[in-house]
Design an enzyme around this catalytic site. Structure first.
Site, PDB file in Angstrom:
ATOM      1  N   LYS A  64       0.906  -1.446   0.037  1.00  0.00           N
ATOM      2  CA  LYS A  64       0.014  -0.148   0.114  1.00  0.00           C
ATOM      3  C   LYS A  64       0.901   1.167  -0.133  1.00  0.00           C
ATOM      4  O   LYS A  64       0.558   2.423  -0.556  1.00  0.00           O
ATOM      5  CB  LYS A  64      -0.906   0.128   1.211  1.00  0.00           C
ATOM      6  CG  LYS A  64      -2.111  -1.087   1.119  1.00  0.00           C
ATOM      7  CD  LYS A  64      -3.201  -0.725   2.064  1.00  0.00           C
ATOM      8  CE  LYS A  64      -4.441  -1.678   2.090  1.00  0.00           C
ATOM      9  NZ  LYS A  64      -5.457  -1.659   2.975  1.00  0.00           N
ATOM     10  N   LYS A 113      -5.479 -11.253  -6.252  1.00  0.00           N
ATOM     11  CA  LYS A 113      -6.853 -11.388  -5.418  1.00  0.00           C
ATOM     12  C   LYS A 113      -7.580 -10.190  -6.095  1.00  0.00           C
ATOM     13  O   LYS A 113      -7.465  -9.093  -6.241  1.00  0.00           O
ATOM     14  CB  LYS A 113      -6.453 -10.877  -3.834  1.00  0.00           C
ATOM     15  CG  LYS A 113      -6.156  -9.645  -3.432  1.00  0.00           C
ATOM     16  CD  LYS A 113      -6.410  -9.610  -2.142  1.00  0.00           C
ATOM     17  CE  LYS A 113      -5.677  -7.994  -1.653  1.00  0.00           C
ATOM     18  NZ  LYS A 113      -5.652  -7.545  -0.219  1.00  0.00           N
ATOM     19  N   LYS A 143     -10.477  -3.522  -4.343  1.00  0.00           N
ATOM     20  CA  LYS A 143     -10.999  -2.593  -4.664  1.00  0.00           C
ATOM     21  C   LYS A 143      -9.849  -1.855  -5.163  1.00  0.00           C
ATOM     22  O   LYS A 143     -10.271  -0.659  -5.677  1.00  0.00           O
ATOM     23  CB  LYS A 143     -11.722  -1.784  -3.530  1.00  0.00           C
ATOM     24  CG  LYS A 143     -11.144  -1.702  -2.201  1.00  0.00           C
ATOM     25  CD  LYS A 143     -12.024  -1.624  -1.043  1.00  0.00           C
ATOM     26  CE  LYS A 143     -11.139  -1.790   0.354  1.00  0.00           C
ATOM     27  NZ  LYS A 143     -12.000  -2.421   1.269  1.00  0.00           N
TER      28      LYS A 143
HETATM   29  P1  TYM Z   1     -10.758  -5.485   4.535  1.00  0.00           P
HETATM   30  O1  TYM Z   1     -11.773  -4.413   4.918  1.00  0.00           O
HETATM   31  O2  TYM Z   1      -9.899  -5.128   3.440  1.00  0.00           O
HETATM   32  O3  TYM Z   1     -11.616  -6.511   3.629  1.00  0.00           O
HETATM   33  C1  TYM Z   1     -12.618  -7.514   4.705  1.00  0.00           C
HETATM   34  C2  TYM Z   1     -12.551  -8.970   4.609  1.00  0.00           C
HETATM   35  O4  TYM Z   1     -12.447  -9.090   3.226  1.00  0.00           O
HETATM   36  C3  TYM Z   1     -11.445 -10.311   3.036  1.00  0.00           C
HETATM   37  N1  TYM Z   1     -11.111 -10.228   1.631  1.00  0.00           N
HETATM   38  C4  TYM Z   1     -11.161 -11.324   0.769  1.00  0.00           C
HETATM   39  N2  TYM Z   1     -11.153 -12.593   1.012  1.00  0.00           N
HETATM   40  C5  TYM Z   1     -11.277 -13.370  -0.081  1.00  0.00           C
HETATM   41  N3  TYM Z   1     -11.014 -12.911  -1.312  1.00  0.00           N
HETATM   42  C6  TYM Z   1     -10.456 -11.706  -1.504  1.00  0.00           C
HETATM   43  N4  TYM Z   1     -10.295 -11.095  -2.778  1.00  0.00           N
HETATM   44  C7  TYM Z   1     -10.680 -10.822  -0.491  1.00  0.00           C
HETATM   45  N5  TYM Z   1     -10.452  -9.315  -0.362  1.00  0.00           N
HETATM   46  C8  TYM Z   1     -10.674  -9.237   0.894  1.00  0.00           C
HETATM   47  C9  TYM Z   1     -10.160  -9.694   4.025  1.00  0.00           C
HETATM   48  O5  TYM Z   1      -9.267 -10.701   4.225  1.00  0.00           O
HETATM   49  C10 TYM Z   1     -11.041  -9.258   5.301  1.00  0.00           C
HETATM   50  O6  TYM Z   1     -11.389 -10.399   6.032  1.00  0.00           O
HETATM   51  N6  TYM Z   1      -7.485  -5.136   8.107  1.00  0.00           N
HETATM   52  C11 TYM Z   1      -8.545  -5.726   7.804  1.00  0.00           C
HETATM   53  C12 TYM Z   1      -9.795  -5.218   8.489  1.00  0.00           C
HETATM   54  C13 TYM Z   1      -9.782  -5.269  10.006  1.00  0.00           C
HETATM   55  C14 TYM Z   1      -9.930  -6.497  10.702  1.00  0.00           C
HETATM   56  C15 TYM Z   1      -9.421  -6.304  12.238  1.00  0.00           C
HETATM   57  C16 TYM Z   1     -10.392  -7.674  10.703  1.00  0.00           C
HETATM   58  C17 TYM Z   1      -9.579  -4.157  10.951  1.00  0.00           C
HETATM   59  N7  TYM Z   1      -9.374  -4.743  12.117  1.00  0.00           N
HETATM   60  C18 TYM Z   1      -9.772  -7.130  13.194  1.00  0.00           C
HETATM   61  C19 TYM Z   1     -10.320  -8.787  11.478  1.00  0.00           C
HETATM   62  C20 TYM Z   1      -9.912  -8.483  12.796  1.00  0.00           C
HETATM   63  C21 TYM Z   1      -9.169  -5.369   6.274  1.00  0.00           C
HETATM   64  O7  TYM Z   1      -8.406  -4.341   5.849  1.00  0.00           O
HETATM   65  O8  TYM Z   1     -10.157  -5.931   5.663  1.00  0.00           O
END
Ligand code: TYM
Length: 332
Positions: free
Chosen positions: A112, A195, A198
């Site tokens: 990022k 993957k 967005k």
């Molecule tokens: P975020 O908001 O980017 O994504 C949310 C969830 O979606 C999953 N994900 C995917 N799974 C499968 N294939 C894909 N292409 C794909 N793209 C996204 C992510 O793995 C995630 O589970 N850092 C985290 C948010 C967060 C969090 C936390 C999660 C903040 N604090 C505490 C768990 C526990 C994030 O940016 O997810």
């Protein structure tokens, strides 16, 4: 009951299919057997460029989507991260036991920050995984359902919990990642070895749940496959076809093997048409439910207020123990 916790960032106008199949769908299933905490990490959303008005809208929209897919406020604690100040307080303590080198090794930070340009990237992007560790460790969590891309952050979280416990006394529960391997990585339709995300260069390979299903059908029709014609599940040789099979299987509940048998002698066009149809059947009622939830912001706020009260009660206990262990005086 064992506890489960996860979050999804309010950084877009719609969850995408990767978010849903990789993570949020598991959240819904887990709320039966676990004491579930699900939240919107709005503080994490400040680590990339943002517009305050849009952030507020997307936070509401994210909550509406969670409710619409079946996260149930009667069974799960649903909240917004910034409503729980104890998370930020715990982040500071964890920051002080995190190595600079250790944080520098986080691959998501490297990706990022490279995208934003190292000078444009804020320090918040660097400490992001420590905030995420606090999100989890504040709640004494057993399982964290996430997609594959969060695995390294979960490892850091576990390391920090163990380190804190061995230095100061056992207070923090060491959580386990809950990653469902078949769906842990949904791929970009145009670039089926990357993957779905967005932040990809174009959104042609991204399926947003709240988009018009006609638009998504078009994207599926132009999904990259390969020059062959046989439909089989083979991630190395046929990543595009395999991704469509995974998506259709997840949304229809029909196993991949059964789908492959059904497509014997048929072409990629059939696979794409059916996948688009199954998607449309799923998103059409979902879009309606999201609109209904959005039309009642007072009810959404009430859900969040109840969630925050419950979440703060838990987090403030953890924080008090942590503060005590590190030698902070109790306020008089
Ligand atoms: P975020 O908001 O980017 O994504 C949310 C969830 O979606 C999953 N994900 C995917 N799974 C499968 N294939 C894909 N292409 C794909 N793209 C996204 C992510 O793995 C995630 O589970 N850092 C985290 C948010 C967060 C969090 C936390 C999660 C903040 N604090 C505490 C768990 C526990 C994030 O940016 O997810």
């Amino acid at each position: 009951r064992p506890r489960v916790l996860s979050g999804i960032q309010p950084t877009s106008d719609s969850f995408h299919l990767g978010n849903y199949l990789g993570a949020v769908r598991q959240w819904v299933a887990l709320q039966d057997d676990f004491d579930a905490f699900y939240f919107i990490p709005d503080m994490h959303a400040l680590t990339v460029p943002f517009d305050p008005k849009v952030l507020a809208e997307r936070t509401r929209l994210s909550v509406a989507q969670l409710l619409a897919v079946g996260v149930d406020p009667e069974r799960s604690t649903i909240y917004v991260q910034s409503h729980i100040p104890e998370i930020a307080q715990l982040t500071w303590v964890l920051s002080c036991i995190t190595g600079f080198g250790e944080a520098s090794r986080m691959t998501q930070f490297k990706d990022k920050s490279a995208k934003q340009g190292v000078d444009a990237a804020g320090v918040g992007l660097f400490t992001y995984p420590i905030l995420m560790a606090a999100d989890i460790l504040a709640f004494g969590v057993d399982r964290v359902p996430v997609g594959e891309d969060q695995r390294q952050h979960l490892e850091l979280t576990r390391d920090l919990a163990q380190r804190f416990n061995s230095r100061f006394g056992t207070v923090l529960k060491v959580p386990q990642a809950h990653i469902v391997s078949e769906f842990a990585k949904i791929y970009d339709l145009q670039n089926p070895t990357a993957k779905m995300s967005k932040s990809a260069e174009t959104d042609k390979g991204l399926i947003n749940l709240l988009d018009d299903p006609k638009r998504s059908a078009k994207k599926i029709r132009s999904a990259v496959t390969d020059t062959g014609s046989e439909i089989r599940f083979d991630v190395a040789e046929k990543p595009g076809v395999s991704n469509l099979l995974t998506i259709q299987s997840a949304l229809s509940g029909v196993g991949v093997d059964d789908l492959v048998a059904k497509y014997e002698g048929k072409g990629y066009g059939d696979l794409k048409v059916d996948t688009a149809e199954v998607l449309a059947e799923f998103v059409t009622p979902l879009r309606g439910r999201v609109d209904e939830y959005l039309s009642d912001p007072a009810e959404l706020d009430a859900v969040l207020a109840r969630g925050a009260a419950r979440a703060r009660a838990v987090a403030s206990e953890t924080l008090a123990s942590v503060y005590d262990k590190v030698g902070f005086l109790a306020p008089g």
